[in-house]
Design an enzyme around this catalytic site. Structure first.
Site, short mmCIF file in Angstrom:
data_model
loop_
_atom_site.label_atom_id
_atom_site.label_comp_id
_atom_site.label_asym_id
_atom_site.label_seq_id
_atom_site.Cartn_x
_atom_site.Cartn_y
_atom_site.Cartn_z
NE ARG A 1 -1.68 -2.37 2.77
CZ ARG A 1 -1.83 -3.65 2.43
NH1 ARG A 1 -2.88 -4.03 1.77
NH2 ARG A 1 -0.92 -4.56 2.76
CG HIS B 1 3.77 4.27 8.53
ND1 HIS B 1 3.88 5.10 7.43
CD2 HIS B 1 3.36 3.06 8.06
CE1 HIS B 1 3.54 4.41 6.34
NE2 HIS B 1 3.23 3.17 6.69
C1 NCD Z 1 1.88 -0.95 8.18
C2 NCD Z 1 3.37 -0.77 8.31
O1 NCD Z 1 4.12 -1.05 7.38
O2 NCD Z 1 3.76 -0.28 9.37
N1 NCD Z 1 1.44 -1.13 6.88
C3 NCD Z 1 1.19 -0.03 6.11
O3 NCD Z 1 2.05 0.78 5.86
N2 NCD Z 1 -0.07 0.14 5.69
C4 NCD Z 1 1.31 -1.91 9.14
C5 NCD Z 1 1.90 -3.27 9.26
O4 NCD Z 1 2.80 -3.66 8.53
O5 NCD Z 1 1.42 -4.01 10.14
#
Ligand code: NCD
Length: 309
Positions: A58, A136
């Site tokens: 994503r 993030h």
């Molecule tokens: C998340 C991440 O990479 O931190 N995914 C994301 O970016 N949508 C969540 C996860 O990996 O559990």
């Protein structure tokens, strides 16, 4: 004009409320433009580089789609581990090289603080797409956008964060981003995976009501938004400990009986076993809509940090 032009995006707590409002407004405009099938050329002549040293579907694809939707182009190292890093090149040198090729750099890396380190190596904007178990921030912006869209506002919402709150960078960033708003948090995690003290202390200093529990039912009773997270297997030193904790919470249709009417269910994805597939046709299941919101929100961010909006 925002104060975001030529800035790095490293942490969710770097944003002022005005900046968040501006990103949300612009994302809303871009979403409307996409729905109308308009062609945009805001990023014409600009190049985005995506450098991912950890798996992603994503985040990388929505950043790249965002750049392409704005008329920009992308150069990407999907498997950055198999780039010159595998020959021993430092992150600093990789960034110094990539800055010669691109106008904005999106980085995912397993080490906490790696995005800060990268930002020091270049004057080009660096966007943190996940630094290990750290933060993030762009996910938290799309989470914010999603809550606004699903609920009308983030204000006065009771947000339940459940799962691996120790290692989950999306949970860290969302909690810190929402700390400037009038929200209530219920953190649901097994003892070993609780939200880091440092974040709890920051929320308390901001006078946010925080409740901690090991029982999902405590969150369901009063929660407006349930944000499930994956147990972060890759952060465990002991595989047996992961096996013990991996199915701590599995949300099923049955849980809705205990939940507040109209519960919104979110998840940054990928899900492993945290949300049963039978939940997907529940009207409040927002996780795929949430994933789609990544495109307009990242369009807004890219346009702002490159000074094109
Ligand atoms: C998340 C991440 O990479 O931190 N995914 C994301 O970016 N949508 C969540 C996860 O990996 O559990």
């Amino acid at each position: 004009m925002a104060g975001l032009a030529h800035k790095d995006v490293l942490r969710a707590d770097q944003f002022s409320k005005d900046e968040v409002a501006l990103i949300m407004k612009l994302a809303g405009e871009y979403e409307a433009a996409l729905l109308q099938g308009k062609r945009l050329n805001v990023m014409e002549g600009k190049i985005l580089s995506t450098l991912f040293y950890e798996p992603s579907t994503r985040t990388r694809l929505s950043f790249e789609a965002a750049m392409l939707r704005l008329g920009g182009t992308v150069v990407s190292v999907a498997e950055a581990k198999s780039s010159s890093a595998s020959k021993g090149e430092s992150l600093h040198d990789t960034i110094k090289t990539v800055e010669g090729y691109a106008d904005v750099i999106v980085l995912r890396h397993p080490q906490i603080g790696s995005a800060e380190e990268a930002a020091k190596a270049t004057d080009k904007p660096v966007v943190n797409a996940g630094d290990g178990a750290g933060q993030h921030p762009t996910q938290s912006l799309l989470d914010f956008y999603t809550i606004q869209k699903e609920k009308g506002t983030v204000e006065d919402q009771t947000i339940v964060l459940a799962g691996d709150l120790k290692n989950g960078r999306t949970a860290h960033s969302l909690a810190l981003l929402l700390a400037s708003y009038h929200v209530k948090f219920i953190f649901v995690a097994p003892k070993a995976l609780q939200m880091p003290r440092e974040i709890i202390d920051r929320l308390k200093a901001a006078r946010i009501d925080v409740q901690e529990t090991e029982d999902l039912a405590d969150g369901l009773r009063t929660g407006d938004v349930l944000y499930m997270t994956r147990i972060q297997k890759e952060r465990f030193e002991d595989p047996a400990e992961y096996e013990r904790l991996k199915d701590s919470f599995v949300l099923t249709r049955k849980h809705l009986d205990q939940a507040k009417e109209g519960l919104t269910v979110m998840h940054p994805l990928p899900r492993v076993n945290e949300i049963a597939e039978e939940m997907d046709d529940y009207s409040g299941a927002a996780y795929f809509r949430q994933a789609a919101n990544g495109v307009p929100v990242r369009m807004a961010l890219l346009a702002l940090v490159t000074g094109r909006a």
